[in-house]
Design a protein around this motif. Structure first.
Motif, PDB file in Angstrom:
ATOM      1  N   LYS A 159      25.766  -7.014-125.604  1.00  0.00           N
ATOM      2  CA  LYS A 159      26.652  -8.005-124.989  1.00  0.00           C
ATOM      3  C   LYS A 159      26.603  -9.320-125.770  1.00  0.00           C
ATOM      4  O   LYS A 159      27.645  -9.932-126.049  1.00  0.00           O
ATOM      5  N   THR A 160      25.402  -9.728-126.147  1.00  0.00           N
ATOM      6  CA  THR A 160      25.241 -10.955-126.932  1.00  0.00           C
ATOM      7  C   THR A 160      25.928 -10.816-128.283  1.00  0.00           C
ATOM      8  O   THR A 160      26.608 -11.742-128.748  1.00  0.00           O
ATOM      9  N   HIS A 161      25.777  -9.667-128.911  1.00  0.00           N
ATOM     10  CA  HIS A 161      26.402  -9.423-130.213  1.00  0.00           C
ATOM     11  C   HIS A 161      27.926  -9.444-130.075  1.00  0.00           C
ATOM     12  O   HIS A 161      28.627 -10.025-130.913  1.00  0.00           O
ATOM     13  N   ALA A 162      28.456  -8.833-129.031  1.00  0.00           N
ATOM     14  CA  ALA A 162      29.905  -8.822-128.809  1.00  0.00           C
ATOM     15  C   ALA A 162      30.437 -10.235-128.596  1.00  0.00           C
ATOM     16  O   ALA A 162      31.504 -10.596-129.123  1.00  0.00           O
ATOM     17  N   TYR A 163      29.715 -11.055-127.844  1.00  0.00           N
ATOM     18  CA  TYR A 163      30.134 -12.441-127.652  1.00  0.00           C
ATOM     19  C   TYR A 163      30.041 -13.202-128.973  1.00  0.00           C
ATOM     20  O   TYR A 163      30.906 -14.020-129.284  1.00  0.00           O
ATOM     21  N   HIS A 164      29.025 -12.930-129.740  1.00  0.00           N
ATOM     22  CA  HIS A 164      28.853 -13.531-131.070  1.00  0.00           C
ATOM     23  C   HIS A 164      30.095 -13.255-131.930  1.00  0.00           C
ATOM     24  O   HIS A 164      30.595 -14.141-132.611  1.00  0.00           O
ATOM     25  N   TRP A 165      30.585 -12.029-131.891  1.00  0.00           N
ATOM     26  CA  TRP A 165      31.755 -11.655-132.688  1.00  0.00           C
ATOM     27  C   TRP A 165      33.028 -12.327-132.206  1.00  0.00           C
ATOM     28  O   TRP A 165      33.923 -12.622-132.990  1.00  0.00           O
ATOM     29  N   ASN A 166      33.139 -12.548-130.898  1.00  0.00           N
ATOM     30  CA  ASN A 166      34.425 -12.920-130.307  1.00  0.00           C
ATOM     31  C   ASN A 166      34.522 -14.351-129.795  1.00  0.00           C
ATOM     32  O   ASN A 166      35.571 -14.730-129.274  1.00  0.00           O
ATOM     33  N   VAL A 167      33.494 -15.148-129.949  1.00  0.00           N
ATOM     34  CA  VAL A 167      33.562 -16.526-129.466  1.00  0.00           C
ATOM     35  C   VAL A 167      34.573 -17.319-130.305  1.00  0.00           C
ATOM     36  O   VAL A 167      34.719 -17.101-131.508  1.00  0.00           O
ATOM     37  N   GLU A 168      35.274 -18.231-129.631  1.00  0.00           N
ATOM     38  CA  GLU A 168      36.228 -19.110-130.301  1.00  0.00           C
ATOM     39  C   GLU A 168      36.175 -20.480-129.657  1.00  0.00           C
ATOM     40  O   GLU A 168      35.668 -20.635-128.554  1.00  0.00           O
ATOM     41  N   GLY A 169      36.704 -21.466-130.352  1.00  0.00           N
ATOM     42  CA  GLY A 169      36.821 -22.807-129.803  1.00  0.00           C
ATOM     43  C   GLY A 169      35.860 -23.784-130.453  1.00  0.00           C
ATOM     44  O   GLY A 169      35.176 -23.466-131.435  1.00  0.00           O
TER      45      GLY A 169
ATOM     46  N   SER B  19      35.838 -17.227-121.801  1.00  0.00           N
ATOM     47  CA  SER B  19      35.884 -18.381-122.700  1.00  0.00           C
ATOM     48  C   SER B  19      34.491 -18.607-123.280  1.00  0.00           C
ATOM     49  O   SER B  19      33.506 -18.003-122.820  1.00  0.00           O
ATOM     50  N   ALA B  20      34.384 -19.481-124.249  1.00  0.00           N
ATOM     51  CA  ALA B  20      33.082 -19.774-124.864  1.00  0.00           C
ATOM     52  C   ALA B  20      32.091 -20.268-123.809  1.00  0.00           C
ATOM     53  O   ALA B  20      30.938 -19.831-123.774  1.00  0.00           O
ATOM     54  N   GLY B  21      32.530 -21.158-122.936  1.00  0.00           N
ATOM     55  CA  GLY B  21      31.653 -21.663-121.885  1.00  0.00           C
ATOM     56  C   GLY B  21      31.247 -20.573-120.914  1.00  0.00           C
ATOM     57  O   GLY B  21      30.086 -20.507-120.490  1.00  0.00           O
ATOM     58  N   GLU B  22      32.196 -19.722-120.560  1.00  0.00           N
ATOM     59  CA  GLU B  22      31.878 -18.607-119.663  1.00  0.00           C
ATOM     60  C   GLU B  22      30.897 -17.643-120.320  1.00  0.00           C
ATOM     61  O   GLU B  22      30.009 -17.102-119.649  1.00  0.00           O
TER      62      GLU B  22
ATOM     63  N   LEU C 248      25.771 -15.067-120.160  1.00  0.00           N
ATOM     64  CA  LEU C 248      24.546 -14.672-120.872  1.00  0.00           C
ATOM     65  C   LEU C 248      23.321 -15.345-120.269  1.00  0.00           C
ATOM     66  O   LEU C 248      22.262 -14.718-120.147  1.00  0.00           O
ATOM     67  N   ALA C 249      23.444 -16.616-119.883  1.00  0.00           N
ATOM     68  CA  ALA C 249      22.308 -17.319-119.267  1.00  0.00           C
ATOM     69  C   ALA C 249      21.869 -16.612-117.990  1.00  0.00           C
ATOM     70  O   ALA C 249      20.674 -16.388-117.767  1.00  0.00           O
ATOM     71  N   LYS C 250      22.831 -16.214-117.161  1.00  0.00           N
ATOM     72  CA  LYS C 250      22.501 -15.497-115.924  1.00  0.00           C
ATOM     73  C   LYS C 250      21.857 -14.149-116.230  1.00  0.00           C
ATOM     74  O   LYS C 250      20.927 -13.727-115.543  1.00  0.00           O
ATOM     75  N   ASP C 251      22.343 -13.470-117.261  1.00  0.00           N
ATOM     76  CA  ASP C 251      21.745 -12.191-117.652  1.00  0.00           C
ATOM     77  C   ASP C 251      20.299 -12.380-118.109  1.00  0.00           C
ATOM     78  O   ASP C 251      19.410 -11.611-117.729  1.00  0.00           O
TER      79      ASP C 251
ATOM     80  N   HIS D 115      13.301 -14.891-122.746  1.00  0.00           N
ATOM     81  CA  HIS D 115      14.512 -14.880-121.920  1.00  0.00           C
ATOM     82  C   HIS D 115      14.700 -16.195-121.164  1.00  0.00           C
ATOM     83  O   HIS D 115      15.837 -16.659-121.012  1.00  0.00           O
ATOM     84  N   GLU D 116      13.606 -16.810-120.742  1.00  0.00           N
ATOM     85  CA  GLU D 116      13.715 -18.106-120.068  1.00  0.00           C
ATOM     86  C   GLU D 116      14.226 -19.169-121.040  1.00  0.00           C
ATOM     87  O   GLU D 116      15.083 -19.989-120.693  1.00  0.00           O
ATOM     88  N   LYS D 117      13.719 -19.145-122.267  1.00  0.00           N
ATOM     89  CA  LYS D 117      14.179 -20.104-123.281  1.00  0.00           C
ATOM     90  C   LYS D 117      15.636 -19.846-123.637  1.00  0.00           C
ATOM     91  O   LYS D 117      16.427 -20.786-123.783  1.00  0.00           O
ATOM     92  N   ALA D 118      16.014 -18.580-123.770  1.00  0.00           N
ATOM     93  CA  ALA D 118      17.401 -18.240-124.092  1.00  0.00           C
ATOM     94  C   ALA D 118      18.344 -18.751-123.004  1.00  0.00           C
ATOM     95  O   ALA D 118      19.405 -19.311-123.300  1.00  0.00           O
ATOM     96  N   ALA D 119      17.957 -18.554-121.742  1.00  0.00           N
ATOM     97  CA  ALA D 119      18.792 -19.022-120.627  1.00  0.00           C
ATOM     98  C   ALA D 119      18.935 -20.540-120.678  1.00  0.00           C
ATOM     99  O   ALA D 119      20.042 -21.081-120.514  1.00  0.00           O
ATOM    100  N   TRP D 120      17.846 -21.234-120.911  1.00  0.00           N
ATOM    101  CA  TRP D 120      17.883 -22.700-120.998  1.00  0.00           C
ATOM    102  C   TRP D 120      18.814 -23.148-122.119  1.00  0.00           C
ATOM    103  O   TRP D 120      19.658 -24.031-121.929  1.00  0.00           O
ATOM    104  N   MET D 121      18.694 -22.549-123.291  1.00  0.00           N
ATOM    105  CA  MET D 121      19.513 -22.958-124.433  1.00  0.00           C
ATOM    106  C   MET D 121      20.993 -22.692-124.182  1.00  0.00           C
ATOM    107  O   MET D 121      21.852 -23.517-124.516  1.00  0.00           O
ATOM    108  N   LEU D 122      21.306 -21.557-123.586  1.00  0.00           N
ATOM    109  CA  LEU D 122      22.706 -21.251-123.285  1.00  0.00           C
ATOM    110  C   LEU D 122      23.266 -22.206-122.245  1.00  0.00           C
ATOM    111  O   LEU D 122      24.413 -22.671-122.364  1.00  0.00           O
ATOM    112  N   LYS D 123      22.472 -22.536-121.238  1.00  0.00           N
ATOM    113  CA  LYS D 123      22.933 -23.497-120.228  1.00  0.00           C
ATOM    114  C   LYS D 123      23.132 -24.874-120.842  1.00  0.00           C
ATOM    115  O   LYS D 123      24.071 -25.591-120.465  1.00  0.00           O
ATOM    116  N   ALA D 124      22.272 -25.241-121.767  1.00  0.00           N
ATOM    117  CA  ALA D 124      22.383 -26.557-122.397  1.00  0.00           C
ATOM    118  C   ALA D 124      23.654 -26.685-123.234  1.00  0.00           C
ATOM    119  O   ALA D 124      24.166 -27.789-123.417  1.00  0.00           O
ATOM    120  N   MET D 125      24.164 -25.559-123.710  1.00  0.00           N
ATOM    121  CA  MET D 125      25.395 -25.587-124.514  1.00  0.00           C
ATOM    122  C   MET D 125      26.575 -26.094-123.713  1.00  0.00           C
ATOM    123  O   MET D 125      27.485 -26.715-124.258  1.00  0.00           O
TER     124      MET D 125
END
Length: 165
Positions: free
Chosen positions: A41-51, A107-110, A115-118, A152-162
């Protein structure tokens, strides 16, 4: 005499003091399944993020999916080290994971929010595995689960901070 190429893997008894290895393997298999699905899922978002956040999210998710891919091997090898069989089918991965597919193009924000929730869900499952591993006298799995929870806790924090406003 069995030919080496005809040997089939199987669960085996271990005598390292770990109690109820099958129970621990179930927990590890759940984490492995979550890791695999979240990696994809992370890889797919990596490929398809825009903005406007493209570069930041693209780079952040690349580091995350690479780390999770390597972790999957470590988790599976732990299952084998405690004498159990690691999953061998995608059906096993799908049925043991709490990670769900997105059925729309977020969207990029979504993407960051999803991912943060996951990551939080996986961290929550890891906290349960840490407790079980301690009860079953398996400090190696307990340590592995603690390390994975921290990731995973750090990943969630970083994604939320974005997307923090």
């Amino acid at each position: 005499m069995t030919q080496p190429l005809n040997v089939v893997g199987e669960a085996r008894e271990i005598s390292t003091g770990v109690r109820e290895a099958a129970t621990l393997a179930e927990g590890l298999t759940d984490i492995l399944a979550d890791t695999y699905r979240l990696t994809f899922k992370t890889h797919a978002y990596h490929w398809n993020v825009e903005g406007p956040l493209f570069f930041a999210i693209h780079n952040l998710t690349e580091g995350q999916y690479e780390e999770m891919f390597a972790a999957a091997d470590e988790i599976a090898e732990r299952v084998r080290a405690i004498g159990q069989m690691a999953p061998m089918t995608m059906d096993q991965i799908m049925s043991n994971s709490v990670i769900e597919d997105a059925h729309t193009s977020p969207s990029a924000g979504e993407m960051c929010d999803i991912l943060a929730k996951d990551h939080e869900r996986v961290a929550h499952r890891l906290h349960a595995l840490i407790k079980i591993a301690g009860e079953k006298h398996d400090p190696v799995t307990e340590d592995l689960a603690t390390s994975r929870a921290a990731f995973h806790e750090k990943a969630a924090w970083m994604l939320k901070a974005m997307t923090a406003q």
